[in-house]
Enzyme design. Sequence first.
Site, PDB file in Angstrom:
ATOM      1  N   CYS A  16     -16.812 -26.924 -29.235  1.00  0.00           N
ATOM      2  CA  CYS A  16     -17.496 -27.782 -28.230  1.00  0.00           C
ATOM      3  C   CYS A  16     -19.186 -27.103 -28.323  1.00  0.00           C
ATOM      4  O   CYS A  16     -19.412 -25.957 -29.040  1.00  0.00           O
ATOM      5  CB  CYS A  16     -16.878 -27.515 -26.892  1.00  0.00           C
ATOM      6  SG  CYS A  16     -17.362 -25.997 -26.124  1.00  0.00           S
TER       7      CYS A  16
ATOM      8  N   CYS B 252     -15.426 -19.864 -33.031  1.00  0.00           N
ATOM      9  CA  CYS B 252     -14.661 -19.710 -31.569  1.00  0.00           C
ATOM     10  C   CYS B 252     -13.372 -20.073 -31.800  1.00  0.00           C
ATOM     11  O   CYS B 252     -12.903 -20.700 -32.509  1.00  0.00           O
ATOM     12  CB  CYS B 252     -15.449 -20.568 -30.653  1.00  0.00           C
ATOM     13  SG  CYS B 252     -15.143 -22.388 -30.644  1.00  0.00           S
TER      14      CYS B 252
ATOM     15  N   LYS C 179     -26.529 -12.525 -20.463  1.00  0.00           N
ATOM     16  CA  LYS C 179     -26.240 -11.997 -21.674  1.00  0.00           C
ATOM     17  C   LYS C 179     -27.303 -10.987 -22.151  1.00  0.00           C
ATOM     18  O   LYS C 179     -28.518 -11.355 -22.278  1.00  0.00           O
ATOM     19  CB  LYS C 179     -25.690 -12.644 -22.906  1.00  0.00           C
ATOM     20  CG  LYS C 179     -24.441 -13.402 -22.509  1.00  0.00           C
ATOM     21  CD  LYS C 179     -24.124 -14.560 -23.405  1.00  0.00           C
ATOM     22  CE  LYS C 179     -22.721 -15.223 -23.225  1.00  0.00           C
ATOM     23  NZ  LYS C 179     -22.463 -16.082 -24.398  1.00  0.00           N
TER      24      LYS C 179
ATOM     25  N   ARG D  37     -10.195 -10.952 -21.008  1.00  0.00           N
ATOM     26  CA  ARG D  37     -11.172 -10.236 -22.057  1.00  0.00           C
ATOM     27  C   ARG D  37     -11.651  -8.903 -21.388  1.00  0.00           C
ATOM     28  O   ARG D  37     -11.720  -8.547 -20.340  1.00  0.00           O
ATOM     29  CB  ARG D  37     -12.534 -11.093 -21.830  1.00  0.00           C
ATOM     30  CG  ARG D  37     -13.712 -10.958 -22.803  1.00  0.00           C
ATOM     31  CD  ARG D  37     -14.526 -11.945 -22.651  1.00  0.00           C
ATOM     32  NE  ARG D  37     -14.352 -12.953 -23.105  1.00  0.00           N
ATOM     33  CZ  ARG D  37     -15.011 -14.363 -22.598  1.00  0.00           C
ATOM     34  NH1 ARG D  37     -15.857 -14.224 -21.769  1.00  0.00           N
ATOM     35  NH2 ARG D  37     -14.376 -15.518 -23.289  1.00  0.00           N
TER      36      ARG D  37
ATOM     37  N   LYS E 114     -23.808 -17.322 -16.085  1.00  0.00           N
ATOM     38  CA  LYS E 114     -23.551 -15.729 -16.948  1.00  0.00           C
ATOM     39  C   LYS E 114     -24.851 -15.256 -17.199  1.00  0.00           C
ATOM     40  O   LYS E 114     -25.903 -16.138 -17.668  1.00  0.00           O
ATOM     41  CB  LYS E 114     -22.466 -16.061 -17.939  1.00  0.00           C
ATOM     42  CG  LYS E 114     -23.008 -17.260 -18.784  1.00  0.00           C
ATOM     43  CD  LYS E 114     -21.980 -17.489 -19.853  1.00  0.00           C
ATOM     44  CE  LYS E 114     -22.337 -18.624 -20.900  1.00  0.00           C
ATOM     45  NZ  LYS E 114     -21.007 -19.104 -21.705  1.00  0.00           N
TER      46      LYS E 114
ATOM     47  N   CYS F 227      -8.598 -23.249 -25.572  1.00  0.00           N
ATOM     48  CA  CYS F 227      -9.764 -23.465 -24.661  1.00  0.00           C
ATOM     49  C   CYS F 227      -9.726 -24.952 -24.259  1.00  0.00           C
ATOM     50  O   CYS F 227      -9.574 -25.832 -24.935  1.00  0.00           O
ATOM     51  CB  CYS F 227     -10.843 -23.225 -25.602  1.00  0.00           C
ATOM     52  SG  CYS F 227     -12.509 -23.693 -24.872  1.00  0.00           S
TER      53      CYS F 227
ATOM     54  N   CYS G 213     -20.236 -20.503 -28.094  1.00  0.00           N
ATOM     55  CA  CYS G 213     -19.583 -19.220 -28.027  1.00  0.00           C
ATOM     56  C   CYS G 213     -19.747 -18.512 -29.422  1.00  0.00           C
ATOM     57  O   CYS G 213     -19.738 -17.404 -29.499  1.00  0.00           O
ATOM     58  CB  CYS G 213     -18.035 -19.348 -27.636  1.00  0.00           C
ATOM     59  SG  CYS G 213     -17.907 -19.793 -25.971  1.00  0.00           S
TER      60      CYS G 213
ATOM     61  N   ARG H  98     -22.620  -9.956 -18.622  1.00  0.00           N
ATOM     62  CA  ARG H  98     -21.515  -9.799 -19.547  1.00  0.00           C
ATOM     63  C   ARG H  98     -21.714  -8.699 -20.365  1.00  0.00           C
ATOM     64  O   ARG H  98     -22.533  -7.840 -20.313  1.00  0.00           O
ATOM     65  CB  ARG H  98     -21.496 -11.197 -20.593  1.00  0.00           C
ATOM     66  CG  ARG H  98     -21.353 -12.297 -19.658  1.00  0.00           C
ATOM     67  CD  ARG H  98     -19.765 -12.819 -18.998  1.00  0.00           C
ATOM     68  NE  ARG H  98     -19.848 -13.863 -18.443  1.00  0.00           N
ATOM     69  CZ  ARG H  98     -19.286 -14.961 -18.927  1.00  0.00           C
ATOM     70  NH1 ARG H  98     -18.940 -14.936 -20.237  1.00  0.00           N
ATOM     71  NH2 ARG H  98     -19.086 -16.150 -18.199  1.00  0.00           N
TER      72      ARG H  98
END
Length: 574
Positions: free
Chosen positions: A484, A439, A220, A83, A218, A445, A488, A152
């Site tokens: 899931c 996603c 954001k 990424r 994380k 994944c 995302c 991120r």
Amino acid sequence: MANNKPVVKPIGGPPSDVEHIKLESNYLRGALVETLSNPITGGLPEDDNRLLKFHGSYMQDDRDLRSERERSKLEPAYQFMLRVVAPGGVATPAQWLVMDELAHKYGNGTLRLTTRQAFQMHGVLKWNLKKTIKSINDTLMTTLAACGDVNRNVMSGPNPYQSEVHGEVYEWARRISDHLSPRTPAYHEIWLDGEKVVDSKAGVEVEPIYGPVYLPRKFKIGLAVPPSNDVDVFSQDLGFIAVLEDGKLAGFNVTVGGGMGMTHGDTATYPQLGRMIGFCRPEQLIDLAEKTVTIQRDFGNRSVRKNARFKYTIDRHGLDWFTGELHNRLGWELEPARPYHFDHNGDRYGWVKGVNGKWNLTLYIQSGRIHDTEGSQLMTGLREIARIHTGDFRLTPNQNLIIANVSSAKKRKVTELAKRYGLTDGANHSALRRSSLSCVALPTCGLAMAEAERYLPLLLDKLELIIDEAGLRDEEIVIRMTGCPNGCARPALGEISFIGKAPGRYNMYLGAGFTGDRLNKLYKENIDEKEILETLEPIIHRYAKERRSGEHFGDFVIRSGYVKAVTSGLDFHD
């Protein structure tokens, strides 16, 4: 008060295994140098895979090949997703061309534009990771902190019709990103052949913001420019809403504690909306962002990772506590929030002229995947445009692409290339399809329980038949799908959303706000395609017949009693 329901598990237990890995890693080094050079396996031990995320990569395997490789007694088909950080989604034509080249040389021949305005490259083998990362850095981009327990990629709305404001807000997004980037020299040592740095120099703090164990999870940040909420600002841990007065940027309203992820069956986890805490001046942004991150660093749950996001820290202690702690660390106080208005969160397709006199062409990209297909030479066309383009590219929060800052002299040539390679055909899709996000999910994944990127276009083919029959082809309805519940593609903010539960089966949610200011709610659980279509068809037809003037689908299903309105994640499971 935000902490009126004790849903979150208490902290105070022993640190999780990930906390030990980070502490013992010597600022993200671990044994990566040794394990990356191990010729026996194409994979990495789990401890090093955890650290690799901070460097911008996830180890994955092709799940389509798992069973076959197991039968042949072969290890999984390990590959790595890379990424690339792109604050505000901005990249130069030269950077685009390098990403295109690397995707073909070391990846699977495609690029993906993420919902956080970053680049993703799939299919990179372990042996090629270092060469790929070094080439990315040579273009003045980086993979550092694209993943991991750090801040991120910082999002910023492209707004091509507000070029002047976009440029100013983008600059603040870039500065926040730079300020919160990890300072460890490990990245340069491992990937860029940098000189080994001794971290024990007296008086030198390696990570002055993060410390040796970084964040609990994380973090954001997103900056929105009304009237567009394309960054889904209320989904961000820390959100900034630009306030314009007399056409100028006066400052930002501040929201805290948003987040999308949850776990099926665990009511102590839930999506949450960011809450407004006040207004700050532009020059106060970086100080505020840093102090907010340090509060999460110091008070976040380091024992149970499922409850480690910032939203749970705020819900556990309360919004008043957070605001008081923030003001104490800042040494100054936020002003009261100022008026603003959102009216959409999607992109505007086709050519738009900015106030700077330059042109911007927004292209629809299904699920953000850049590749050539039988019907469209998307990747080839964008490569040809990048070769003659003198402006920039902007990755939108909706996984679309803006060919931005095109001069009047170049507009005709860009238009010709876009037409030749079928790049503008997506603008003719239904508004439902253009309002969709998904996603990656299967096959790469490891968390995916069901398909998303590969399946959503097929489901949309069938939903479009219902939409067309109801006369709603041009009606924007925000629809999202994930494999899931990690969130995302920000599924909790879809007017219609599908979250994977098992192969071919999804939980269906309805009723989010069109502008991203309300969560949706579970309507049906564990359903397959047949039940999805049978369920939605009468609701869509009823919406077409009974909606009020200007009423969006999410508002209609609440007014009609299909689901209750959810304005706080603490009520998501009620």
